[in-house]
Design a protein around this motif. Structure first.
Motif, PDB file in Angstrom:
ATOM      1  N   GLU A 149       0.850  -1.189   0.000  1.00 59.50           N
ATOM      2  CA  GLU A 149       0.000   0.000   0.000  1.00 59.50           C
ATOM      3  C   GLU A 149       0.883   1.234   0.000  1.00 59.50           C
ATOM      4  O   GLU A 149       1.964   1.235   0.567  1.00 59.50           O
ATOM      5  CB  GLU A 149      -0.919  -0.004   1.220  1.00 59.50           C
ATOM      6  CG  GLU A 149      -1.958  -1.107   1.157  1.00 59.50           C
ATOM      7  CD  GLU A 149      -2.964  -1.043   2.285  1.00 59.50           C
ATOM      8  OE1 GLU A 149      -3.333   0.073   2.703  1.00 59.50           O
ATOM      9  OE2 GLU A 149      -3.383  -2.117   2.745  1.00 59.50           O
ATOM     10  N   ALA A 190      -0.040   5.624  -0.234  1.00 60.99           N
ATOM     11  CA  ALA A 190      -0.838   6.589   0.530  1.00 60.99           C
ATOM     12  C   ALA A 190      -2.148   5.913   0.935  1.00 60.99           C
ATOM     13  O   ALA A 190      -2.526   4.892   0.361  1.00 60.99           O
ATOM     14  CB  ALA A 190      -1.108   7.814  -0.335  1.00 60.99           C
ATOM     15  N   PRO A 191      -2.875   6.468   1.913  1.00 57.86           N
ATOM     16  CA  PRO A 191      -4.154   5.864   2.296  1.00 57.86           C
ATOM     17  C   PRO A 191      -5.073   5.671   1.075  1.00 57.86           C
ATOM     18  O   PRO A 191      -5.243   6.576   0.268  1.00 57.86           O
ATOM     19  CB  PRO A 191      -4.746   6.872   3.276  1.00 57.86           C
ATOM     20  CG  PRO A 191      -3.556   7.566   3.858  1.00 57.86           C
ATOM     21  CD  PRO A 191      -2.559   7.649   2.730  1.00 57.86           C
ATOM     22  N   GLY A 192      -5.604   4.457   0.941  1.00 59.54           N
ATOM     23  CA  GLY A 192      -6.492   4.147  -0.183  1.00 59.54           C
ATOM     24  C   GLY A 192      -5.778   3.826  -1.479  1.00 59.54           C
ATOM     25  O   GLY A 192      -6.398   3.724  -2.530  1.00 59.54           O
ATOM     26  N   GLU A 193      -4.463   3.648  -1.430  1.00 60.79           N
ATOM     27  CA  GLU A 193      -3.681   3.354  -2.638  1.00 60.79           C
ATOM     28  C   GLU A 193      -3.112   1.946  -2.536  1.00 60.79           C
ATOM     29  O   GLU A 193      -2.404   1.627  -1.586  1.00 60.79           O
ATOM     30  CB  GLU A 193      -2.553   4.367  -2.774  1.00 60.79           C
ATOM     31  CG  GLU A 193      -1.723   4.205  -4.022  1.00 60.79           C
ATOM     32  CD  GLU A 193      -0.645   5.271  -4.091  1.00 60.79           C
ATOM     33  OE1 GLU A 193      -0.897   6.317  -4.701  1.00 60.79           O
ATOM     34  OE2 GLU A 193       0.425   5.050  -3.487  1.00 60.79           O
ATOM     35  N   TYR A 194      -3.436   1.109  -3.522  1.00 62.81           N
ATOM     36  CA  TYR A 194      -3.005  -0.281  -3.548  1.00 62.81           C
ATOM     37  C   TYR A 194      -2.100  -0.464  -4.760  1.00 62.81           C
ATOM     38  O   TYR A 194      -2.506  -0.196  -5.886  1.00 62.81           O
ATOM     39  CB  TYR A 194      -4.226  -1.204  -3.632  1.00 62.81           C
ATOM     40  CG  TYR A 194      -5.197  -0.950  -2.503  1.00 62.81           C
ATOM     41  CD1 TYR A 194      -5.064  -1.605  -1.290  1.00 62.81           C
ATOM     42  CD2 TYR A 194      -6.233  -0.024  -2.654  1.00 62.81           C
ATOM     43  CE1 TYR A 194      -5.950  -1.352  -0.242  1.00 62.81           C
ATOM     44  CE2 TYR A 194      -7.117   0.228  -1.617  1.00 62.81           C
ATOM     45  CZ  TYR A 194      -6.969  -0.431  -0.412  1.00 62.81           C
ATOM     46  OH  TYR A 194      -7.830  -0.182   0.616  1.00 62.81           O
ATOM     47  N   ARG A 200      -6.325   3.491  -6.771  1.00 65.17           N
ATOM     48  CA  ARG A 200      -6.498   4.530  -5.760  1.00 65.17           C
ATOM     49  C   ARG A 200      -7.984   4.719  -5.501  1.00 65.17           C
ATOM     50  O   ARG A 200      -8.767   4.927  -6.430  1.00 65.17           O
ATOM     51  CB  ARG A 200      -5.880   5.842  -6.226  1.00 65.17           C
ATOM     52  CG  ARG A 200      -5.984   6.930  -5.185  1.00 65.17           C
ATOM     53  CD  ARG A 200      -5.142   8.135  -5.597  1.00 65.17           C
ATOM     54  NE  ARG A 200      -5.304   9.171  -4.611  1.00 65.17           N
ATOM     55  CZ  ARG A 200      -5.943  10.311  -4.837  1.00 65.17           C
ATOM     56  NH1 ARG A 200      -6.438  10.563  -6.025  1.00 65.17           N
ATOM     57  NH2 ARG A 200      -6.055  11.191  -3.881  1.00 65.17           N
ATOM     58  N   THR A 241     -10.818   6.946  -3.903  1.00 65.50           N
ATOM     59  CA  THR A 241     -11.145   8.282  -3.423  1.00 65.50           C
ATOM     60  C   THR A 241     -12.590   8.241  -2.926  1.00 65.50           C
ATOM     61  O   THR A 241     -13.300   7.264  -3.175  1.00 65.50           O
ATOM     62  CB  THR A 241     -11.004   9.350  -4.532  1.00 65.50           C
ATOM     63  OG1 THR A 241     -12.106   9.237  -5.428  1.00 65.50           O
ATOM     64  CG2 THR A 241      -9.686   9.220  -5.294  1.00 65.50           C
ATOM     65  N   GLN A 294     -12.593  -2.152   1.913  1.00 69.68           N
ATOM     66  CA  GLN A 294     -11.343  -2.544   1.263  1.00 69.68           C
ATOM     67  C   GLN A 294     -11.578  -3.620   0.210  1.00 69.68           C
ATOM     68  O   GLN A 294     -10.648  -4.275  -0.220  1.00 69.68           O
ATOM     69  CB  GLN A 294     -10.351  -3.060   2.306  1.00 69.68           C
ATOM     70  CG  GLN A 294      -9.856  -1.979   3.233  1.00 69.68           C
ATOM     71  CD  GLN A 294      -8.787  -2.517   4.159  1.00 69.68           C
ATOM     72  OE1 GLN A 294      -8.866  -3.645   4.635  1.00 69.68           O
ATOM     73  NE2 GLN A 294      -7.783  -1.717   4.413  1.00 69.68           N
TER      74      GLN A 294
END
Length: 169
Positions: A50, A52-56, A81, A83, A109
Motif C-alpha cells: 500500500e 498513501a491511504p487508499g492506494e493499492y 487509488r 477516493t 477494502q
C-alpha cells in the motif's frame, strides 16, 4: 464481529475485451512479465503493498504488439487509488505515472468488479484509438480464501470464450 479480510493477493483486470480480440485476430501477441500473468479472460498483477491511504500497488507488465510494432501498448505496474467519489487505475510509462481508467468508488477494502472508463490521459496509451470515457473491463481484487482443511487457495475466474492460446499466440 466481522472477520478481517484476508490479505490482497492480486489485481485482476481484463483491460478491454474487444482490444484483446483485435490483437489476437490480426496475429499480434501479448507478453507478460514482472509477475503479471494471463488467464483466459483477464490479467493478474501481484500485490506489492500500500502507498498513501487508499492506494493499492501492484506489479507486472503486459505488452500488446501487432502490425510489426505499429500497435505497441504496455500496461505497467497498475495501482488502484480509492477516493471518496471514484476508483482510479494508474499505470507507469517508465518515467511517470498517470491515471488510465476511472470508475465509481468502492466501499471498504473490497474491490469487486468495478466498471471502468478510459480517462482522457488513458486515450494516449491506446494511441487515441478509443476516446475518453470508453468502457473498459472491470477491475477487482483477488484475495486468498481458506478451505475447510485450513489451507489457502486463490480464486481465479473460469475460462471464457477467448482461450489463452488465442490471446497469447
Amino acid at each position: 464481529m466481522t472477520e478481517p479480510q484476508p490479505p490482497l493477493h492480486a489485481l485482476a483486470w481484463g483491460v478491454k475485451h474487444s482490444f484483446l480480440v483485435y490483437v489476437a485476430a490480426v496475429g499480434g501477441n501479448v507478453v507478460t512479465d514482472g509477475g503479471a500473468e494471463a488467464s483466459a479472460e483477464e490479467f493478474r498483477f501481484p500485490f506489492v503493498g500500500e502507498g498513501a491511504p487508499g492506494e493499492y500497488r501492484f506489479a507486472g507488465r503486459i505488452r500488446f504488439r501487432a502490425h510489426d510494432g505499429l500497435l505497441d501498448v504496455t500496461i505497467r505496474d497498475p495501482w488502484v487509488r480509492k477516493t471518496p467519489v471514484s476508483t482510479q487505475v494508474s499505470v507507469s510509462d517508465g518515467s511517470q505515472r498517470f491515471v488510465v481508467a476511472v470508475g465509481p468508488a468502492f466501499s471498504g477494502q473490497e474491490l469487486s468488479a468495478v466498471p471502468l472508463q478510459l480517462s482522457e490521459r488513458g486515450t494516449g496509451l491506446f494511441h487515441n484509438t478509443y476516446p475518453a470515457f470508453t468502457d473498459m473491463d472491470s477491475v477487482r481484487f483477488i484475495r486468498p480464501s481458506h478451505d475447510s482443511r485450513g489451507g489457502t487457495h486463490t480464486r481465479f475466474p473460469r475460462p471464457s470464450v477467448i482461450e489463452k492460446d488465442e490471446v497469447l499466440s
